[in-house]
Design an enzyme around this catalytic site. Structure first.
Site, PDB file in Angstrom:
ATOM      1  N   LEU A  67       0.853  -1.190   0.000  1.00  0.00           N
ATOM      2  CA  LEU A  67       0.000   0.000   0.000  1.00  0.00           C
ATOM      3  C   LEU A  67       0.887   1.238   0.000  1.00  0.00           C
ATOM      4  O   LEU A  67       1.777   1.368   0.850  1.00  0.00           O
ATOM      5  CB  LEU A  67      -0.903   0.023   1.234  1.00  0.00           C
ATOM      6  CG  LEU A  67      -1.757   1.292   1.393  1.00  0.00           C
ATOM      7  CD1 LEU A  67      -2.812   1.387   0.299  1.00  0.00           C
ATOM      8  CD2 LEU A  67      -2.409   1.336   2.781  1.00  0.00           C
ATOM      9  N   GLY A  69      -0.195   8.261  -0.822  1.00  0.00           N
ATOM     10  CA  GLY A  69       0.361   9.424  -1.508  1.00  0.00           C
ATOM     11  C   GLY A  69       1.046   8.999  -2.794  1.00  0.00           C
ATOM     12  O   GLY A  69       2.247   8.732  -2.810  1.00  0.00           O
ATOM     13  N   GLY A 115       1.723  10.583  -5.636  1.00  0.00           N
ATOM     14  CA  GLY A 115       2.553  11.455  -6.468  1.00  0.00           C
ATOM     15  C   GLY A 115       2.185  11.228  -7.922  1.00  0.00           C
ATOM     16  O   GLY A 115       1.006  11.151  -8.280  1.00  0.00           O
ATOM     17  N   GLN A 156      -3.035  14.279 -10.337  1.00  0.00           N
ATOM     18  CA  GLN A 156      -1.958  13.321 -10.145  1.00  0.00           C
ATOM     19  C   GLN A 156      -2.397  11.919 -10.550  1.00  0.00           C
ATOM     20  O   GLN A 156      -1.650  11.189 -11.206  1.00  0.00           O
ATOM     21  CB  GLN A 156      -1.497  13.320  -8.690  1.00  0.00           C
ATOM     22  CG  GLN A 156      -0.627  14.504  -8.315  1.00  0.00           C
ATOM     23  CD  GLN A 156       0.013  14.310  -6.952  1.00  0.00           C
ATOM     24  OE1 GLN A 156      -0.555  13.713  -6.058  1.00  0.00           O
ATOM     25  NE2 GLN A 156       1.216  14.814  -6.788  1.00  0.00           N
ATOM     26  N   CYS A 196      12.987  26.909   1.115  1.00  0.00           N
ATOM     27  CA  CYS A 196      13.145  25.535   1.587  1.00  0.00           C
ATOM     28  C   CYS A 196      14.599  25.080   1.495  1.00  0.00           C
ATOM     29  O   CYS A 196      15.110  24.427   2.414  1.00  0.00           O
ATOM     30  CB  CYS A 196      12.254  24.604   0.779  1.00  0.00           C
ATOM     31  SG  CYS A 196      10.486  24.862   1.059  1.00  0.00           S
TER      32      CYS A 196
END
Length: 420
Positions: free
Chosen positions: A207, A210, A212, A236, A399
């Site tokens: 699993l 998310g 992407g 996505q 960042c």
């Protein structure tokens, strides 16, 4: 994001910067009516930069110890934005061209290194109580709220992300091999690293929380695993399914448009890469309970998470910052300690292995920023305006600076049950 044609502009030392359109960027074109706060902000700013390795050009005046140059083009507007809300105004001032620089990551790095001490602690507490905005309740990560928050960022445009990401379409920290600066190779190494931590091998049912754009699911399928991957981004999901089919593993991978809270089944391994940052502290217990519930006995979880120091996380967890307003609404970066506390309170899982990729993330962001700059004409052709350009520059540079100085880190974590 829909944008309009540039409107009247001002010249700076580096390039022409259009004024933001009020229709596209509501409230950004207007300078806050905060002259008193602006004067206070100017005094605090002057005090802060005089000991920093930067060069601040303020008219004919030069501040700082020397280093990357910050040119304050419109001082009154800059200080009023800063005084109105420093955590948002500094970035907004860059977006509208109140200040500029030729080396954004380099300039922001000294600020990031001293972020907790630039403003005296007593004034920080006062600002949090009386001045700074709080996270809007509509950005809470309920099932519906999370979908809207994700939509605002990840559904901007698949074409945009394809322009500045590498061929793996990985939007997370890479892991560079010693002596190599190849981003594709580093992203594949990162994916293999987290799959190894989760113990993913042929024949397993994995699993992924998310999706992407499908890079990890493809890699896991190429190992011989069967993959169920969850996303709440329709954009996505569409591109991920296409890429999975093109890779020849469509029969092994199922993409579901589904929230992690709605996941069902039992899996040999669970993998989640840089998704926890979008969960929100209120839902950390639910998230870790889900990992525990969905993992078979003897299974492992591979979790990749951006982190920050625990003391800073505790202080800043209710802050509403520039990143929340413009990039990641509803997000909160956890600390490793907060992950450990949540696991202890809400799951039978514990951290069995960890790997830091903080400096690798700084390099990854530098790659993305350079590609974004070099291919700006292609981004602009999609309909994104100059304000968006400066917003994205600030986001990537901000960042990168945080990871450079260790204010931010990112960990790959292997989670196993205590009796394993």
């Amino acid at each position: 994001m829909t944008v309009q044609q540039p409107i009247p502009h001002e010249h700076t030392a580096s390039r022409v910067i259009p004024r933001p359109s009020e229709g596209v960027w509501p409230g950004l074109a207007a300078v806050p009516h905060t002259r008193v706060k602006g004067r206070i902000a100017e005094g605090l700013f002057r005090r802060a930069v005089r000991s920093l390795p930067v060069r601040v050009e303020l008219g004919e005046e030069v501040l700082g110890l020397g280093g990357p140059t910050m040119r304050i083009v419109r001082p009154d507007a800059f200080f009023r934005r800063l005084g109105n809300d420093s955590k948002i105004g500094f970035g907004e001032a860059y977006m509208v061209g109140d200040w500029t620089t030729d080396d954004l990551p380099g300039l922001l790095t000294p600020f990031a290194a001293t972020l907790s001490t630039l403003i005296p602690p007593s004034l920080q507490r006062l600002a949090r109580r009386w001045v700074e905005a709080r996270q809007p309740t509509e950005e809470m990560n309920t099932v519906e709220g999370a979908r809207e928050n994700i939509h605002r960022h990840y559904d901007l445009s698949n074409d945009l992300f394809q322009i500045f990401l590498d061929d793996t379409m990985s939007y997370s920290a890479a892991w560079f091999a010693p002596g190599s600066d190849d981003l594709v190779e580093a992203q594949e190494r990162k994916i293999d690293g987290i799959l190894d931590m989760a113990g993913v091998t042929a024949g397993q049912h994995v699993l992924e929380i998310g999706t992407g754009w499908g890079g990890l699911a493809i890699r896991a399928a190429q190992r011989g695993a069967r993959v169920t991957t969850l996303t709440i981004s329709a954009e996505q999901a569409s591109l991920a399914e296409r890429r999975i089919a093109e890779a020849g593993v469509a029969d092994q991978v199922q993409v579901l448009l589904r929230d992690y809270r709605e996941a069902q089944g039992s899996y040999d391994a669970v993998v989640s890469v840089e998704m926890i940052e979008a969960v929100g502290e209120r839902y950390w217990p639910t998230y870790f309970e889900a990992l525990d519930r969905l993992l078979k006995p003897g299974g492992r979880v591979g979790l990749q998470a951006i982190t920050m120091p625990d003391d800073r996380m505790r202080v800043a967890k209710n802050d509403y910052t520039w990143i929340h307003k413009y990039v990641f609404p509803g997000g909160l970066i956890p600390s490793v300690e907060s992950i450990e506390r949540s696991l202890a309170d809400h799951a039978t899982l514990r951290i069995a292995e960890r790997r830091s990729l903080g400096q690798d993330y700084a390099r990854t962001l530098n790659h993305w920023n350079r590609r974004f700059q070099e291919r700006w004409a292609e981004v602009s052709a999609l309909g994104f305006d100059e304000t968006f350009r400066r917003m994205w520059e600030f986001y990537l540079g901000y960042c990168e600076a945080g990871f450079r100085v260790g204010y931010l880190d990112v960990f790959q974590l292997a989670l196993t049950r205590e009796n394993h």
